[in-house]
Design a protein around this motif. Structure first.
Motif, mmCIF file in Angstrom:
data_model
loop_
_atom_site.group_PDB
_atom_site.id
_atom_site.type_symbol
_atom_site.label_atom_id
_atom_site.label_comp_id
_atom_site.label_asym_id
_atom_site.label_seq_id
_atom_site.Cartn_x
_atom_site.Cartn_y
_atom_site.Cartn_z
ATOM 1 N N TYR B 7 4.810 -13.246 5.834
ATOM 2 C CA TYR B 7 4.650 -13.707 4.374
ATOM 3 C C TYR B 7 4.867 -12.151 3.487
ATOM 4 C CZ TYR B 7 2.783 -18.108 4.651
ATOM 5 O OH TYR B 7 2.799 -19.613 5.015
ATOM 6 N N LEU B 10 8.395 -12.217 2.771
ATOM 7 C CA LEU B 10 8.808 -13.126 1.529
ATOM 8 C C LEU B 10 8.386 -12.742 0.247
ATOM 9 C CD1 LEU B 10 7.642 -17.022 2.855
ATOM 10 C CD2 LEU B 10 9.711 -16.045 1.574
ATOM 11 N N VAL B 11 7.078 -12.184 0.394
ATOM 12 C CA VAL B 11 6.572 -11.602 -0.988
ATOM 13 C C VAL B 11 7.272 -10.282 -1.457
ATOM 14 C CG1 VAL B 11 4.786 -10.238 -2.071
ATOM 15 C CG2 VAL B 11 4.006 -12.102 -0.695
ATOM 16 N N ALA B 14 10.779 -11.846 -2.776
ATOM 17 C CA ALA B 14 10.236 -12.504 -3.929
ATOM 18 C C ALA B 14 10.457 -11.442 -5.126
ATOM 19 C CB ALA B 14 9.093 -13.348 -4.091
ATOM 20 N N VAL B 15 9.601 -10.569 -4.972
ATOM 21 C CA VAL B 15 9.213 -9.429 -5.780
ATOM 22 C C VAL B 15 10.443 -8.808 -6.143
ATOM 23 C CG1 VAL B 15 8.472 -7.240 -6.287
ATOM 24 C CG2 VAL B 15 6.872 -9.227 -5.499
ATOM 25 N N GLY B 17 13.717 -9.743 -5.993
ATOM 26 C CA GLY B 17 14.485 -10.988 -6.226
ATOM 27 C C GLY B 17 14.394 -11.372 -7.677
ATOM 28 N N GLY B 18 12.896 -11.491 -8.116
ATOM 29 C CA GLY B 18 12.361 -11.620 -9.465
ATOM 30 C C GLY B 18 12.759 -10.640 -10.095
ATOM 31 N N GLN B 21 16.540 -10.139 -11.054
ATOM 32 C CA GLN B 21 17.129 -11.279 -12.045
ATOM 33 C C GLN B 21 18.717 -11.351 -12.059
ATOM 34 O OE1 GLN B 21 14.912 -10.430 -15.375
ATOM 35 N NE2 GLN B 21 13.319 -12.073 -14.929
ATOM 36 N N ASP B 23 20.736 -13.640 -10.668
ATOM 37 C CA ASP B 23 21.850 -14.997 -10.563
ATOM 38 C C ASP B 23 22.511 -15.482 -11.635
ATOM 39 O OD1 ASP B 23 21.082 -14.531 -7.978
ATOM 40 O OD2 ASP B 23 20.882 -16.730 -7.374
ATOM 41 N N ARG B 25 23.546 -14.134 -14.296
ATOM 42 C CA ARG B 25 24.418 -13.170 -15.196
ATOM 43 C C ARG B 25 25.728 -13.103 -14.225
ATOM 44 N NH1 ARG B 25 20.270 -8.376 -16.086
ATOM 45 N NH2 ARG B 25 18.543 -9.865 -17.144
ATOM 46 N N ASP B 26 26.848 -12.684 -15.434
ATOM 47 C CA ASP B 26 28.140 -12.624 -14.889
ATOM 48 C C ASP B 26 28.522 -11.240 -14.267
ATOM 49 O OD1 ASP B 26 30.107 -14.614 -17.316
ATOM 50 O OD2 ASP B 26 28.736 -15.211 -15.549
ATOM 51 N N ARG B 140 31.586 -15.806 -12.259
ATOM 52 C CA ARG B 140 30.247 -16.604 -12.531
ATOM 53 C C ARG B 140 29.954 -16.687 -11.098
ATOM 54 N NH1 ARG B 140 27.743 -19.997 -16.068
ATOM 55 N NH2 ARG B 140 28.336 -18.799 -17.666
#
Lengths: 464, 297
Positions: B7, B10-11, B14-15, B17-18, B21, B23, B25-26, B140
């Motif tokens: 976990y 995962l966290v 996530a952190v 990835g978030g 940010q 995905d 954008r080009d 893209r």
């Protein structure tokens, strides 16, 4: 704990879409503030490169290539001011006179007006309609082939079309030989016209050239608003204006409209009161009239009954070339000529009928009237043709020996199957058409007494 | 314990990835080129960047960034043909194709094929041959599409390690696959490979990935660890630092090429094939260094 973690996970992974800015597509227009012009302080002069090449009669390169093809004429220049042979320029298919001297070339049509020299053309669309003040052509190799520049009142990018599509001649001249093959910026003095335009047509004659003429770009300079009145004079008939001026073309249309119908009714019996013309033998008057251009012939038909009879005699119309009058030809014109064309053997409708001037029905009715005797038919760049037209052609012209369908690129491959019914064909030109080789092999199995090889450009890489 | 670790991972993902940010954008490539011609003709830049017999191009399109290198085969010089003409024209033609949008980003082989056939349309016969390597970044989809014919190639470096590389294509020693146009009559004798023989590969890229596209002048003189050592110094995505790194790589390779005692990868390969040689390989060196960054106008 678990739910907290999963919530956190969800929040962090939530995508926030962000619209990025996108670069502009190739922008071909620059607006230039002309503050220096003291006479026109408020107006804005617009300078544009061609946005798109809409139509052309031929080019040196292959259809799928970008080397030596006409599409290079759009956009900013690639090569200028360098001189020489470059693949990034627009090159027409022929130069010099050898195309006309080779064995398969059709003989020249009689009655070609002296001011008509064009062998090829290209139509360019610009972004914004303007009142043209100058047209500059950047030529990079063997310049001097342009013989005419015309402007149209139709905007090819807008949905509404004007009531009548008009072409006005901005500049025109005889073909001249330029001494050096070096690059130059060609900027002739153009006429003022009364409508804004973003569609230009350049006509070319390269018979005096020593090698292929190569063009790089075309610039249109003009004003958005109509120039103020003191500067906007009536069109001046300059040295460059030859017989193909606007008045003559308008007369041409009038002659076509009225030439067949008007008769001078003076109450006297025919063949009397015409002076010495009554004493001349019929054949002699026919011989005299055979030297007139078509425009003059139609005008002469309006003068008196005797000459009307002579001018409408089908023997005067064994060869008919309507290519010099492509801008003014309409269904009505064909309709009026129909009655005189029963003995027509050679017909040239190249370049005519585009943008709705001729319809398939007008063409087919003309063919039904004059088809039986037709031997040679030139239909180069006739974009109004449909499969039905070719079908009617194959039915009404059984004796057809020469057919030129070059650059009829709107016809589908299936349309060419009707050509197989023309059993007497000796010369067939299919340059830049969508004919498929398989159809040629499968359907055209008749005994083609070809003296001259068919000219085909495949949609692949090479032309043969 | 295990579940806590999983976990936790995962966290963390996530952190990260978030926060990044990425995905929506080009992507784009910030590219710099540097190189040396074999006979010190550096500084003679014809259109489209040529270094000796090598040529390269960098082109931007709305949908993709495209790079290419081509290495002109020097053997033509013995027959009176200038080898740099073919590679330079090929690269210029490919650049023009990209600028006019006549390509599909996911098929760089199409660019090579169209470019090669455009060369055949030239009225003045263009003789010669060259290798080619084309790299396309699809903005893209964040994918890198590549194709390689011959012994030029590319490296993709992520986090200090090589994650992708191209393979050399050779018929025999020092004879790579090559596109060629031969004088009429000798087409059967001259080695000529079809563009279809090129190797194609596609893979995902991330922000910060470094792509090094070069001709064999670099790879034959500088082993991987030296290249990676230089690339570690590249930390930012601005053009000047990329240019500086490319310059240092090219200069190092150039120095090594003229070192008679150094055991270059080329010498190593020759020894493996039975030729007892040492030293660098003097050759034209072309380096195109790119880093994946976000797309800005």
């Amino acid at each position: 704990m678990l739910t907290l973690l999963s919530m956190f996970y969800y929040i962090c992974l939530r995508r926030r879409s962000r619209s990025g800015t996108r670069g502009e597509a190739l922008n071909s227009r620059r607006a230039v503030e002309s503050g220096q012009r003291t006479a026109l302080p408020v107006s804005l002069e617009v300078e544009q490169y061609a946005k798109e090449v809409l139509d052309f009669s031929s080019h040196y390169g292959s259809e799928n290539s970008m080397s030596y093809t006409m599409w290079n004429l759009a956009g900013v220049p690639n090569v200028y001011p360098s001189s020489g042979d470059f693949t990034q320029t627009a090159v027409f298919r022929a130069y010099g006179t050898w195309w006309e001297q080779c064995a398969s070339a059709p003989p020249r049509f009689r009655r070609t007006p002296r001011g008509f020299h064009s062998q090829d053309y290209i139509e360019l669309a610009f972004e914004e309609p303007v009142y043209p003040m100058a047209v500059e052509v950047l030529e990079t190799y063997y310049p001097g082939a342009i013989v005419q520049i015309q402007a149209c009142n139709l905007n090819p990018f807008s949905q509404n079309t004007p009531a009548d599509v008009r072409w006005e001649v901005l500049w025109s001249a005889e073909p001249t030989k330029v001494l050096t093959p070096q690059a130059r910026q060609f900027s002739p003095a153009i006429r003022q016209i009364s409508f804004p335009t973003n569609l230009l047509r350049l006509e070319i004659n390269s018979s005096l050239q020593q090698y292929y003429t190569e063009l790089d770009a075309v610039i249109l300079r003009g004003l958005r608003e109509r120039p103020i009145l003191p500067l906007y004079k009536m069109p001046v008939i300059g040295v460059g204006d030859l017989s193909d001026s606007d008045e003559e073309l308008a007369d041409m249309a009038a002659a076509f409209r009225h030439g067949g119908d008007d008769e001078v009714d003076d109450g006297k019996p025919p063949n009397a009161g015409n002076g010495h013309f009554d004493r001349l033998p019929y054949e002699l008057i026919q011989l005299i009239l055979s030297h007139l251009t078509l425009r003059d012939l139609c005008r002469l038909a309006q003068s008196c009954k005797l000459l009307h009879q002579h001018c409408c005699d089908p023997l005067q119309y064994t060869q008919l070339s309507l290519q010099p009058y492509w801008a003014r030809l309409s269904d009505a014109s064909l309709g009026h000529l129909q009655s005189r064309c029963s003995l027509l053997q050679r017909l040239n409708l190249s370049w005519t009928g585009n943008r709705g001037a001729l319809t398939p029905s007008g063409f087919t009715s003309f063919m039904k009237a004059c088809g039986p005797s037709l031997v040679s038919l030139e239909l180069s760049c006739c974009h109004f043709l449909t499969e039905a037209c070719l079908e009617v052609l194959s039915q009404t012209c059984p004796g057809l020996q020469e057919l030129n369908l070059s650059s009829c690129d709107r016809l589908h491959p299936q349309a060419f199957t009707h050509i197989s019914k023309l059993t007497r064909l000796r010369r067939l030109v299919l340059y830049r058409t969508k004919i498929e080789v398989l159809i040629v092999v499968r359907r055209l199995r008749w005994k083609l007494r070809t003296q001259h090889r068919a000219m085909i450009t495949r949609r692949g890489m090479s032309s043969s | 314990m295990l579940s806590v670790l999983s976990y936790g991972r995962l966290v963390a993902r996530a952190v990260l990835g978030g926060l990044s940010q990425t995905d929506g954008r080009d992507y784009s490539l910030v590219t710099a080129s540097y190189g040396f011609g074999k006979d010190f003709r550096k500084g003679i830049l014809k259109k489209g960047m040529c270094y000796g017999d090598d040529a390269c191009f960098i082109a931007r399109h709305k949908a993709a960034d495209v790079l290419g290198v081509a290495d002109g085969v020097g053997g033509w010089r013995d027959y009176g043909v200038d080898p740099s003409q073919f590679s330079a024209t090929l690269m210029r033609t490919c650049e023009r194709l990209v600028k006019e949008g006549r390509f599909v980003p996911s098929q760089p082989v199409g660019i090579l094929t169209s470019g090669y056939y455009e060369l055949l349309q030239n009225k003045v016969p263009l003789l010669g041959s060259s290798t080619a390597c084309i790299v396309v970044l699809d903005r893209r989809s964040h994918q890198l599409h590549t194709c390689n014919l011959g012994d030029s190639g590319f490296l993709v470096v992520r986090g200090g390690e090589v994650v992708h590389r191209s393979d050399e294509q050779q018929h025999y020693f020092n004879t790579p696959f090559q596109l060629s146009i031969a004088p009429p009559g000798v087409e059967g004798v001259v080695l000529s490979d079809s563009p279809d023989a090129a190797d194609s590969a596609s893979f995902d890229v991330q922000l910060g990935d470094i792509i090094l596209t070069a001709t064999d002048g670099l790879f034959d003189n500088m082993p991987d660890y030296m290249i990676l050592r230089e690339l570690k110094k590249l930390k930012t995505t601005n053009y000047d630092s990329v240019l500086q790194t490319a310059e240092s790589i090219a200069k190092q390779a150039h120095d090594l090429a003229y070192d008679p005692n150094y055991m270059s990868p080329f010498a190593q390969f020759a020894c493996d094939n039975g030729l007892n040689v040492r030293g660098g390989k003097p050759d034209d060196i072309t380096v195109l260094l790119s880093i994946v960054a976000e797309y800005t106008d």
